[in-house]
Design an enzyme around this catalytic site. Structure first.
Site, PDB file in Angstrom:
ATOM      1  N   HIS A  96       0.730  -1.236  -0.297  1.00 55.35           N
ATOM      2  CA  HIS A  96       0.051  -0.020  -0.115  1.00 55.35           C
ATOM      3  C   HIS A  96       1.109   1.028  -0.134  1.00 55.35           C
ATOM      4  O   HIS A  96       0.659   1.800  -0.454  1.00 55.35           O
ATOM      5  CB  HIS A  96      -0.783   0.086   0.870  1.00 55.35           C
ATOM      6  CG  HIS A  96      -1.310   1.675   1.220  1.00 55.35           C
ATOM      7  ND1 HIS A  96      -2.654   0.944   1.399  1.00 55.35           N
ATOM      8  CD2 HIS A  96      -0.732   2.536   1.736  1.00 55.35           C
ATOM      9  CE1 HIS A  96      -3.174   2.645   1.913  1.00 55.35           C
ATOM     10  NE2 HIS A  96      -2.667   3.225   1.759  1.00 55.35           N
ATOM     11  N   GLU A  97       1.539   1.476   1.110  1.00 51.76           N
ATOM     12  CA  GLU A  97       3.048   2.047   0.944  1.00 51.76           C
ATOM     13  C   GLU A  97       3.396   2.860  -0.429  1.00 51.76           C
ATOM     14  O   GLU A  97       3.805   3.732  -1.146  1.00 51.76           O
ATOM     15  CB  GLU A  97       3.562   2.600   2.115  1.00 51.76           C
ATOM     16  CG  GLU A  97       2.913   2.285   3.545  1.00 51.76           C
ATOM     17  CD  GLU A  97       1.730   3.200   3.536  1.00 51.76           C
ATOM     18  OE1 GLU A  97       2.201   4.670   3.343  1.00 51.76           O
ATOM     19  OE2 GLU A  97       0.514   3.543   4.472  1.00 51.76           O
ATOM     20  N   HIS A 154       1.889   4.109  -2.475  1.00 49.03           N
ATOM     21  CA  HIS A 154       1.355   5.638  -3.075  1.00 49.03           C
ATOM     22  C   HIS A 154       2.568   6.507  -3.572  1.00 49.03           C
ATOM     23  O   HIS A 154       2.311   7.467  -4.216  1.00 49.03           O
ATOM     24  CB  HIS A 154       1.569   6.317  -1.597  1.00 49.03           C
ATOM     25  CG  HIS A 154       0.210   6.451  -0.691  1.00 49.03           C
ATOM     26  ND1 HIS A 154      -0.748   6.899  -1.094  1.00 49.03           N
ATOM     27  CD2 HIS A 154      -0.097   5.878   0.360  1.00 49.03           C
ATOM     28  CE1 HIS A 154      -1.782   6.972  -0.245  1.00 49.03           C
ATOM     29  NE2 HIS A 154      -1.276   5.574   1.121  1.00 49.03           N
ATOM     30  N   TYR A 169      -3.397  15.146  -2.226  1.00 46.84           N
ATOM     31  CA  TYR A 169      -4.422  14.522  -1.498  1.00 46.84           C
ATOM     32  C   TYR A 169      -5.807  14.798  -0.467  1.00 46.84           C
ATOM     33  O   TYR A 169      -5.042  15.297   0.764  1.00 46.84           O
ATOM     34  CB  TYR A 169      -3.066  14.037  -0.263  1.00 46.84           C
ATOM     35  CG  TYR A 169      -3.135  12.643   0.626  1.00 46.84           C
ATOM     36  CD1 TYR A 169      -3.249  11.456   0.266  1.00 46.84           C
ATOM     37  CD2 TYR A 169      -3.430  12.355   2.439  1.00 46.84           C
ATOM     38  CE1 TYR A 169      -3.507  10.384   1.299  1.00 46.84           C
ATOM     39  CE2 TYR A 169      -3.608  11.750   2.931  1.00 46.84           C
ATOM     40  CZ  TYR A 169      -3.463  10.845   2.654  1.00 46.84           C
ATOM     41  OH  TYR A 169      -4.156   9.285   3.322  1.00 46.84           O
ATOM     42  N   GLU A 202      -5.703   7.255  -1.265  1.00 47.45           N
ATOM     43  CA  GLU A 202      -5.836   5.647  -0.821  1.00 47.45           C
ATOM     44  C   GLU A 202      -6.181   4.466  -1.440  1.00 47.45           C
ATOM     45  O   GLU A 202      -5.637   3.299  -1.132  1.00 47.45           O
ATOM     46  CB  GLU A 202      -6.999   6.661   0.306  1.00 47.45           C
ATOM     47  CG  GLU A 202      -5.860   7.033   1.605  1.00 47.45           C
ATOM     48  CD  GLU A 202      -4.845   6.299   1.876  1.00 47.45           C
ATOM     49  OE1 GLU A 202      -5.112   5.281   2.166  1.00 47.45           O
ATOM     50  OE2 GLU A 202      -3.803   7.045   2.157  1.00 47.45           O
ATOM     51  N   ASP A 213      -9.550  13.853   8.422  1.00 46.92           N
ATOM     52  CA  ASP A 213      -9.337  13.475   7.630  1.00 46.92           C
ATOM     53  C   ASP A 213      -8.366  13.282   6.042  1.00 46.92           C
ATOM     54  O   ASP A 213      -9.296  12.881   5.433  1.00 46.92           O
ATOM     55  CB  ASP A 213      -9.866  11.583   7.562  1.00 46.92           C
ATOM     56  CG  ASP A 213      -9.303  10.114   6.348  1.00 46.92           C
ATOM     57  OD1 ASP A 213      -8.023  10.236   6.824  1.00 46.92           O
ATOM     58  OD2 ASP A 213     -10.269   9.481   6.110  1.00 46.92           O
ATOM     59  N   HIS A 218      -9.411   8.280   3.576  1.00 49.80           N
ATOM     60  CA  HIS A 218      -9.804   7.480   4.550  1.00 49.80           C
ATOM     61  C   HIS A 218     -11.648   6.234   4.107  1.00 49.80           C
ATOM     62  O   HIS A 218     -11.649   5.514   4.072  1.00 49.80           O
ATOM     63  CB  HIS A 218      -8.782   6.891   5.362  1.00 49.80           C
ATOM     64  CG  HIS A 218      -7.252   6.683   5.437  1.00 49.80           C
ATOM     65  ND1 HIS A 218      -6.429   7.733   5.850  1.00 49.80           N
ATOM     66  CD2 HIS A 218      -6.340   6.079   5.220  1.00 49.80           C
ATOM     67  CE1 HIS A 218      -6.023   8.154   5.657  1.00 49.80           C
ATOM     68  NE2 HIS A 218      -5.998   6.367   5.560  1.00 49.80           N
TER      69      HIS A 218
END
Length: 273
Positions: A89-90, A93, A104, A113, A183, A188
């Site tokens: 996942h990271e 990014h 973002y 995300e 957020d 998210h």
């Protein structure tokens, strides 16, 4: 530096897990997406483990071109490098940063995300030998601690069910502009909408073909701009589907599958008079 490429295993298990997970993610990029590392140009991957103290998060640090994995506090989370979908996942990014740098915030941030969750689950299924039908579609279920009130960080199959108080939603009727202080405007929370659409599409097309479709669509910079909305993703996916169908990468049904999946989560193309 604890372990460089080609070095033997380290005495630190977290170092070895991160090494292996980064390697498997790069393998997926190469074999399934024909991408050479995060930047598409073979860049070295730097995984910063034991980041900070009792850090309950994993992040991509664009200014340093590295992913940073906290150890968790041992209560809500254990070491975040223990979950391959979190690592992938990271790294995803980073891919987004190099491809189109989605802002973002709000819908574009939710898409940011969302794409990372797509890659995270695809890599996890690839490594575990799972299919769309046999996967649990949970993100981060391997890093929750004993005091975490739930089973995972997110569920792509059933957004909003991963933990007590999970604010993810699965339908666009639940989308609203909320303060950016909350957020990032819900990056998210609202990623659950396209996440659910991806799950539905993958159940019909297979996870790897669906991931290739999403990855191809991400490169449509004329449609997926930095401030892209959910409907822009749908537009880009339909364009990408036509291309991949012509190339024999997807079945003819892909367009109807994607249209139906997005319709089920309340995202429709605008009707022009």
């Amino acid at each position: 530096m604890a372990r460089q490429e080609g070095d033997p295993p380290n005495s630190d298990q977290v170092v070895n897990l991160s090494y292996d997970f980064c390697g498997k993610t790069l393998e997926y990029f190469k074999l399934m997406l024909n991408r050479n590392s995060i930047d598409g140009n073979g860049m070295d991957v730097i995984s910063n483990v034991h980041f900070r103290k009792d850090y309950n998060n994993a992040v991509w640090l664009p200014s340093q071109n590295q992913l940073a994995l906290g150890d968790g506090d041992g209560k809500r989370f254990i070491n975040l490098g223990r979950s391959i979908d979190v690592v992938a996942h990271e790294m995803a990014h980073g891919v987004t940063e190099y491809v189109n740098h989605l802002d973002y915030t709000r819908q574009s941030g939710a898409l940011n995300e969302h794409f990372s969750d797509v890659i995270g689950t695809a890599v996890q299924q690839y490594v575990k030998g799972q299919t769309a039908q046999t996967a649990d579609w949970l993100i981060g279920d391997e890093i929750v601690g004993s005091e975490f009130r739930g089973k995972a960080l997110r569920s792509m199959k059933e957004p909003g069910t991963a933990y007590f108080g999970d604010r993810q939603v699965a339908h666009f009727s639940k989308y609203m502009d909320i303060p950016l202080s909350d957020d990032g405007g819900g990056v998210h929370y609202f990623s659950g909408i396209p996440n659910k659409a991806f799950f539905l599409a993958a159940m019909q097309l297979g996870t790897d073909p669906a991931t290739l479709l999403w990855y191809t669509a991400l490169h449509d910079r004329g449609t997926i701009r930095r401030d892209a909305k959910f409907v822009d993703l749908l537009k880009a996916l339909l364009i990408a589907a036509e291309k991949l169908i012509r190339q024999g990468e997807l079945p003819q049904s892909a367009i109807s599958v994607v249209t139906s999946a997005f319709s089920e989560v309340g995202i429709l193309l605008p009707v022009h008079a």
